[in-house]
Design a protein around this motif. Structure first.
Motif, PDB file in Angstrom:
ATOM      1  N   GLY A 137      41.798  34.934  35.968  1.00  0.00           N
ATOM      2  CA  GLY A 137      42.923  34.696  36.553  1.00  0.00           C
ATOM      3  C   GLY A 137      43.405  33.946  35.147  1.00  0.00           C
ATOM      4  O   GLY A 137      43.290  34.233  34.031  1.00  0.00           O
ATOM      5  N   MET A 138      44.573  33.728  35.463  1.00  0.00           N
ATOM      6  CA  MET A 138      45.920  32.811  34.297  1.00  0.00           C
ATOM      7  C   MET A 138      45.265  31.933  34.719  1.00  0.00           C
ATOM      8  O   MET A 138      46.224  31.002  35.359  1.00  0.00           O
ATOM      9  N   GLY A 139      45.229  31.309  33.261  1.00  0.00           N
ATOM     10  CA  GLY A 139      45.670  29.318  33.875  1.00  0.00           C
ATOM     11  C   GLY A 139      44.979  28.954  33.822  1.00  0.00           C
ATOM     12  O   GLY A 139      43.610  29.088  34.705  1.00  0.00           O
ATOM     13  N   ARG A 166      34.500  33.036  26.639  1.00  0.00           N
ATOM     14  CA  ARG A 166      35.820  33.241  27.373  1.00  0.00           C
ATOM     15  C   ARG A 166      36.169  34.870  26.278  1.00  0.00           C
ATOM     16  O   ARG A 166      36.426  34.470  25.413  1.00  0.00           O
ATOM     17  N   THR A 169      43.136  38.194  25.498  1.00  0.00           N
ATOM     18  CA  THR A 169      44.138  38.213  24.623  1.00  0.00           C
ATOM     19  C   THR A 169      45.234  36.895  24.566  1.00  0.00           C
ATOM     20  O   THR A 169      44.740  35.877  25.353  1.00  0.00           O
ATOM     21  N   PHE A 242      53.643  31.097  30.472  1.00  0.00           N
ATOM     22  CA  PHE A 242      53.447  32.424  29.368  1.00  0.00           C
ATOM     23  C   PHE A 242      54.647  32.296  29.107  1.00  0.00           C
ATOM     24  O   PHE A 242      55.278  33.169  27.622  1.00  0.00           O
ATOM     25  N   GLU A 277      47.521  30.558  24.307  1.00  0.00           N
ATOM     26  CA  GLU A 277      46.779  31.371  25.189  1.00  0.00           C
ATOM     27  C   GLU A 277      46.691  30.500  26.664  1.00  0.00           C
ATOM     28  O   GLU A 277      47.509  29.957  26.098  1.00  0.00           O
ATOM     29  N   MET A 278      46.449  30.677  27.227  1.00  0.00           N
ATOM     30  CA  MET A 278      46.214  29.873  28.839  1.00  0.00           C
ATOM     31  C   MET A 278      45.404  29.718  29.482  1.00  0.00           C
ATOM     32  O   MET A 278      45.509  28.695  30.747  1.00  0.00           O
ATOM     33  N   GLU A 279      43.683  29.296  29.137  1.00  0.00           N
ATOM     34  CA  GLU A 279      43.140  28.838  29.310  1.00  0.00           C
ATOM     35  C   GLU A 279      41.857  28.564  28.328  1.00  0.00           C
ATOM     36  O   GLU A 279      41.153  27.130  29.172  1.00  0.00           O
TER      37      GLU A 279
HETATM   38  C1  R2B Z   1      46.246  35.579  27.950  1.00  0.00           C
HETATM   39  O1  R2B Z   1      47.089  36.122  28.544  1.00  0.00           O
HETATM   40  C2  R2B Z   1      47.222  35.885  30.029  1.00  0.00           C
HETATM   41  C3  R2B Z   1      49.329  35.745  30.361  1.00  0.00           C
HETATM   42  O2  R2B Z   1      49.507  37.193  30.175  1.00  0.00           O
HETATM   43  C4  R2B Z   1      46.494  34.984  29.969  1.00  0.00           C
HETATM   44  O3  R2B Z   1      45.898  34.752  31.221  1.00  0.00           O
HETATM   45  C5  R2B Z   1      45.819  34.212  28.702  1.00  0.00           C
HETATM   46  O4  R2B Z   1      45.793  33.496  28.340  1.00  0.00           O
END
Ligand code: R2B
Ligand code: URA
Length: 375
Positions: A137-139, A166, A169, A242, A277-279
């Motif tokens: 998922g995201m985040g 991981r 993108t 984002f 990125e987000m994770e």
């Molecule tokens: C990269 O792409 C996502 C946001 O578009 C997010 O999960 C991330 O880390």
């Protein structure tokens, strides 16, 4: 055969082939029968976990839809050595099929890989021999839930030294779109290398360093002569959003100027930040707390110094998204089939015997691994 990335000194080719045959035979057998009792480790190698875990009978991994009373974790997951995760279920299903091919395993053409965590209805989870592929998922909140449950899975299954990676993108900072960035350390929006969580309303910070040698090993799987893109190691900024969290000007709200954005992104660039990125913060913090070697490998789908919107056509994005997958699959193949420290004394089985010899593949090569059918 062209060898490119240099792995530690090479043993004799026949010894390599024999070791590959044995490894493949073992993978195939474990895929068919599960991990045998005498192959199970006594304890997992993870550290620092909740001491109450051993008292949870059963332990319900709610979001994965698995429970220790209905699944024999050591038998089903005891052979896991690589846990790969990425944002979407589809990407991770594709990766599972891709890695299966790259490590030389096959399933019957009429069968499909099963989503093991379908019952949880949150994440997807596929198992290909020693490789688990999960969507996160995201985040950070999402990947954090997944990691808690996967780490508990490794503990219950008594997995030995699993490596977590991981693949995803990101937005590049001063890099050519399509470049792969392997994270050296994850930092937050204040450039602080820690994942902050609130526990009982109090801020707790967990260091977000990643395994330096693992990053180097994955980087060595990139072939600068053949791969048509660059791979670099650098710092990754992990945002909790984002849009405003990544200083975009195209969100539903924006209370800063283009100049302020420019100043912030240039400050990131001057601090060796290569992507956003987000994770990565939660990923780095949770894996290192458990003594798990972890890596974050992301492709940059745009250069944030040149804009915010992602205008690249879908076909190009899909090609770019495969780049981290390629590097990671090569890394896994090399680790499985070219690990001098593997004291694998198993004899080859009929169906796989000679399969490795047929390829002459050394895992330091980009060549295919031997192939054998598991079902
Ligand atoms: C990269 O792409 C996502 C946001 O578009 C997010 O999960 C991330 O880390
Ligand atoms: N993912 C992000 O989090 N940011 C980007 O700019 C691109 C992908």
């Amino acid at each position: 055969m062209t060898a490119h990335a240099v792995w530690p000194t090479r043993p004799h080719p026949i010894a390599i082939v024999n070791a590959q045959s044995r490894t493949l035979a073992k993978l195939v057998r474990q895929m068919k029968e599960g991990c045998k009792k005498d192959e199970e480790a006594k304890e997992s190698t993870l550290c620092g976990l909740n001491p109450c875990l051993k008292c949870l009978q059963p332990d319900i991994l709610y979001h994965l839809g698995l429970s220790t009373d209905t699944t024999d974790f050591p038998k089903v997951f005891g052979d896991v050595r690589f846990v790969c995760m990425g944002g979407t279920p589809g990407r991770m299903e594709n990766f599972a099929y891709y890695v299966m091919q790259e490590i030389g395993l096959k399933i019957n053409a009429a069968t499909k890989l099963r989503n093991i965590s379908e019952a949880g209805q949150r994440f997807s989870l596929f198992k290909v021999g020693p490789v688990l592929c999960a969507s996160h998922g995201m985040g950070c909140p999402s990947i954090s839930i997944l990691l808690h449950e996967l780490i508990k899975m490794m503990y219950h299954a008594k997995c030995k030294d699993p490596v977590f990676i991981r693949i995803g993108t990101s937005g590049g900072i001063g890099v050519e779109p399509g470049t792969v960035i392997i994270t050296s350390e994850a930092i937050d929006g204040r450039l602080n290398p820690a994942h902050e969580i609130l526990v009982h309303g109090v801020s707790v910070q967990h260091a977000s360093q990643l395994d330096e040698s693992l990053a180097d090993e994955i980087k060595m799987c990139h072939d600068p002569c053949k791969d048509t893109y660059e791979a670099v190691i650098g710092r990754t900024l992990c945002a909790h959003d984002f849009y405003e969290g990544q200083s975009r000007l195209d969100g539903a709200f924006c209370e800063y100027t283009p100049e302020m954005k420019k100043t912030y992104l240039e400050q990131l660039q001057s601090q060796e930040v290569k992507n956003i990125e987000m994770e990565s913060l939660a990923f780095a913090a949770l894996t290192s707390r458990a003594n798990i070697r972890g890596a974050v490998v992301c492709v940059a789908i745009l250069n944030r110094l040149n804009g915010d919107q992602i205008k690249t056509p879908h076909e190009v994005l899909s090609k770019w998204e495969k780049r981290p997958q390629e590097l990671v699959a090569r890394y896994i193949r090399k680790s499985l089939y070219y690990n001098e420290n593997d004291d694998d004394s198993e004899q080859p089985e009929d169906e796989t015997e000679g399969a490795a010899a047929g390829t002459g593949a050394g895992a330091g090569d980009t060549q295919k691994a031997p192939a054998a059918e598991a079902e």
